[in-house]
Design a protein around this motif. Structure first.
Motif, PDB file in Angstrom:
ATOM      1  N   ASP A   1    -119.274 -91.736 -29.280  1.00 55.06           N
ATOM      2  CA  ASP A   1    -119.295 -90.288 -29.517  1.00 55.06           C
ATOM      3  C   ASP A   1    -118.315 -89.894 -30.618  1.00 55.06           C
ATOM      4  OD1 ASP A   1    -119.916 -89.185 -26.080  1.00 55.06           O
ATOM      5  OD2 ASP A   1    -121.270 -89.822 -27.686  1.00 55.06           O
TER       6      ASP A   1
ATOM      7  N   THR B   1    -114.376 -85.254 -27.912  1.00 53.37           N
ATOM      8  CA  THR B   1    -114.355 -86.725 -27.936  1.00 53.37           C
ATOM      9  C   THR B   1    -112.952 -87.268 -27.697  1.00 53.37           C
ATOM     10  OG1 THR B   1    -114.150 -86.672 -30.359  1.00 53.37           O
ATOM     11  CG2 THR B   1    -116.363 -86.914 -29.439  1.00 53.37           C
TER      12      THR B   1
ATOM     13  N   ALA C   1    -116.108 -80.420 -31.440  1.00 53.80           N
ATOM     14  CA  ALA C   1    -116.639 -81.729 -31.059  1.00 53.80           C
ATOM     15  C   ALA C   1    -115.545 -82.792 -31.084  1.00 53.80           C
ATOM     16  CB  ALA C   1    -117.773 -82.115 -32.011  1.00 53.80           C
TER      17      ALA C   1
ATOM     18  N   ASP D   1    -119.235 -80.721 -21.185  1.00 50.35           N
ATOM     19  CA  ASP D   1    -118.774 -81.188 -22.497  1.00 50.35           C
ATOM     20  C   ASP D   1    -119.828 -82.011 -23.227  1.00 50.35           C
ATOM     21  OD1 ASP D   1    -115.162 -81.686 -22.039  1.00 50.35           O
ATOM     22  OD2 ASP D   1    -116.379 -79.907 -22.448  1.00 50.35           O
ATOM     23  N   GLN D   2    -120.537 -82.880 -22.488  1.00 51.54           N
ATOM     24  CA  GLN D   2    -121.522 -83.745 -23.140  1.00 51.54           C
ATOM     25  C   GLN D   2    -122.686 -82.925 -23.687  1.00 51.54           C
ATOM     26  OE1 GLN D   2    -120.794 -86.932 -23.639  1.00 51.54           O
ATOM     27  NE2 GLN D   2    -122.616 -87.150 -24.914  1.00 51.54           N
TER      28      GLN D   2
ATOM     29  N   LEU E   1    -121.523 -81.289 -26.818  1.00 51.13           N
ATOM     30  CA  LEU E   1    -121.438 -82.257 -27.910  1.00 51.13           C
ATOM     31  C   LEU E   1    -122.815 -82.533 -28.513  1.00 51.13           C
ATOM     32  CD1 LEU E   1    -119.813 -84.278 -29.599  1.00 51.13           C
ATOM     33  CD2 LEU E   1    -120.146 -85.954 -27.777  1.00 51.13           C
TER      34      LEU E   1
ATOM     35  N   VAL F   1    -119.281 -87.984 -34.164  1.00 52.64           N
ATOM     36  CA  VAL F   1    -118.626 -86.759 -34.629  1.00 52.64           C
ATOM     37  C   VAL F   1    -117.971 -86.981 -35.993  1.00 52.64           C
ATOM     38  CG1 VAL F   1    -116.781 -85.100 -34.133  1.00 52.64           C
ATOM     39  CG2 VAL F   1    -118.315 -85.850 -32.308  1.00 52.64           C
TER      40      VAL F   1
END
Length: 641
Positions: A80, A72, A68, A41-42, A45, A84
């Protein structure tokens, strides 16, 4: 054969754009592939954040923004989530949802102002807000924000943001037509760093310098920098900067007598803008291309293109671009000889100008810049004092003694200061009283002026209407055709006089182009009544001077009176009004009629009234006439300021 050649060249042109777009999208496609295939996921992102900074269609960007936001929500990471949110604001800017974008950045900015760990993110959010304000035509606020960006970037020693902020300040001043102030800021951006890496893929700076030089009439310098911008954009496959540079190149060609070279770059710019789905600049480039068509006898193309641009501007809520495309439409109607459509378009332009109130005070901008410089100096002084204290700590005892001595002196002068404060308060109260009285006196003067104007203009026509009614009552309707015609004419004159007075009362200041536009509309309505006389209005406006509402009305009344005198008494078949605003304002009303007698030219009632209005405005009225060689009436100011 010629048609086949044109089709072939157009096909080559479209193919080149397609290949160019394909080259740019290789990098974008590689980012999208990572986003879609990554299981982390990171990682997803971070690549979505990179993807959001590319020149992609906002509708293409939206699904990734939503992806995104989902990531988050799962991670619960506040930083984060705010990053976004900034991407969401960027998406809103591309869709021209200015207020929605501002809501987001105004929420984020206070959260990171004092967060030392994320100062890079904070300065980028400040810069994003300045771009949002600029996109929404809020130029004064945009400059305020850019000065704050500049100050923060200097503290962080962020060279890239420094360059972008200085470029942004220059760009906003360009949009406000303050080209002499814009150029130094653009050169400050250009020479911020000797490292060329900061200027790679940054053609906007070179385009802005070229645009400023072109506005200042320096064609060679403009062409030099626009070629640098185009080459840089092509080398780095940056379609956004390329479209801007091509549009500017076309304008330079047109402004410097090479209009035949402008069509190709304008076509390419419009096609690129459409592919990028950027309505703001698409309408801008459509307007430039339509103006080209107007000056090159391709008015049907120009009219169709303007209609498409007007529809796009209305759909996207682009008020400033709508005014621009309407002006291009007026040019094409005028060039095509479609007077009725031209008149209607002029009325639309006047209505847009009245509704589009964009006051940007140069004094306020200077004050903001001065404030920024003062804050920088204060910060430098604080840093120097801190360094001096660290290096000379042994002087602390002496400093403490000096403070104690200062306290003793302060106590000694405490009573004196109290008395001075009382005197100051009394002086301020007196100043406030004088200012209040001045406002009351000014309002009374304005009431008297309006009453006198209504008495002079409407009172005379009302008296004439009463006389006409009495004639009709005495003779009856059947024998009163002449009186009825007079009654209709006098009624219309009262309506026109009221409209002119209301037009002036609704504004604090009126530009010379505002007067000119109103005269165009007035002449277009007057022309059908005098089909044997040709009425012409010429413009030579280099400085769009602002005038007080009263001065603007006086100038309009003088020109109106001069035109009516020429129509009724000169026997001319051509009346020309020329409005020039360069180092000073110069307005000429000329006719080719039989001329005025000397007594009338110097002492008639109409002339006396016109000279009185000119004197009240601070202008000089000159009249020259020669028998059978027409009359020249010249209205002249000493300066445009």
């Amino acid at each position: 054969m010629k048609k086949e050649i044109k089709r072939f060249l157009f096909s080559c042109f479209v193919s080149c754009i397609a290949l160019y777009t394909q080259a740019q999208t290789k990098y974008i496609d590689s980012i999208r592939q990572i986003i879609e295939t990554s299981a982390n996921d990171q990682e997803k992102l971070e690549h979505i954040l990179i993807f959001s900074g590319q020149t992609v269609n906002p509708d293409t960007l939206l699904p990734y923004v939503m992806m995104a936001e989902t990531i988050t929500e799962r991670s619960k990471n506040k930083f984060d989530r705010d990053r976004v949110a900034a991407v969401r604001a960027n998406y809103y800017v591309r869709k021209n949802y200015i207020d929605s974008a501002l809501l987001i950045v105004d929420r984020i900015i206070p959260l990171y102002k004092n967060d030392q760990q994320h100062q890079d993110f904070y300065v980028n959010i400040l810069f994003l807000k300045s771009k949002i304000l600029d996109r929404g035509n809020r130029y004064t606020l945009a400059l305020t924000q850019l000065y704050e960006v500049l100050e923060t970037a200097e503290t962080l020693k962020d060279t890239l943001i420094l360059i972008q902020a200085k470029t942004g300040i220059g760009w906003v001043q360009m949009e406000m037509e303050q080209y002499h102030e814009a150029l130094p800021w653009l050169y400050k951006a250009l020479y911020t760093s000797a490292n060329k890496k900061y200027y790679k893929n940054y053609g906007a700076l070179y385009s802005n310098i070229a645009s400023t030089y072109n506005a200042l009439g320096k064609a060679d310098s403009a062409m030099l920098y626009i070629n640098i911008a185009i080459n840089d954009a092509r080398e780095n496959n940056n379609l956004l900067f390329l479209a801007t540079a091509l549009s500017m190149e076309a304008k330079i060609f047109i402004d410097n007598g090479q209009a035949h070279l402008a069509e190709a770059p304008l076509h390419e710019a419009v096609e690129i803008r459409k592919k990028l789905n950027d309505p703001f600049y698409t309408v801008y480039d459509m307007s430039s291309l339509a103006s080209y068509y107007a000056t090159n006898n391709q008015t049907e193309k120009g009219i169709e293109l303007c209609k498409e641009g007007i529809q796009l501007a209305k759909q996207s809520g682009l008020s400033s671009q709508l005014l621009m495309i309407y002006r291009s439409l007026a040019e094409n109607y005028k060039a095509a000889g479609k007077i009725a459509e031209y008149s209607t378009t002029l009325e639309s332009i006047i209505a847009l100008k009245d509704s589009f109130n964009n006051i940007n005070s140069s004094k306020l901008l200077a004050d903001m810049q001065f404030s920024s410089e003062a804050q920088k100096k204060e910060k430098t002084i604080v840093e120097q004092k801190l360094n001096l204290t660290v290096k000379n700590y042994w002087l602390f005892g002496s400093a403490l003694f000096a403070v104690m001595a200062a306290m003793i002196v302060w106590l000694g002068f405490k009573n004196y200061n109290r008395k001075q404060n009382i005197k100051m308060e009394l002086a301020l109260a007196e100043e406030k009283r004088i200012a209040t009285q001045s406002i009351i006196d000014a309002e009374e003067q304005e009431r008297k002026r309006i009453a006198a104007d209504l008495h002079d203009n409407i009172g005379a026509y009302a008296s004439a209407i009463r006389a006409d009614v009495e004639k009709i009552s005495t003779a009856g309707f059947e024998k009163s055709n002449h009186a009825l015609n007079n009654l209709q004419q006098h009624s219309q004159e009262i309506i026109n006089s009221l409209r002119d007075t209301i037009w002036v009362l609704n504004k604090e200041n009126i530009t010379i182009t505002g007067i000119s536009d109103r005269l165009k509309n007035y002449i277009n309505k007057l022309q059908p009544t005098y089909d044997a006389i040709h009425l012409v209005l010429n413009e030579d406006i280099e400085h769009d001077t602002r005038l007080s509402s009263q001065n603007a009305l006086n100038i309009f009344r003088i020109i109106q009176e001069a035109i009516h005198n020429a129509l009724k008494h000169s026997g001319a078949n051509l009346i020309t009004v020329t409005i020039s605003s360069r180092e000073n304002i110069r307005i000429n009303i000329t006719d080719n009629g039989k001329g005025l007698e000397a007594a009338i030219a110097s002492g008639g009632n109409g002339m006396i009234n016109m000279k009185a209005r000119a004197k009240q405005t601070g202008m000089e009225l000159l009249i020259s006439s020669e028998k059978n060689h027409g009359t020249v009436l010249e209205l002249l100011s000493n300066t445009t300021n």
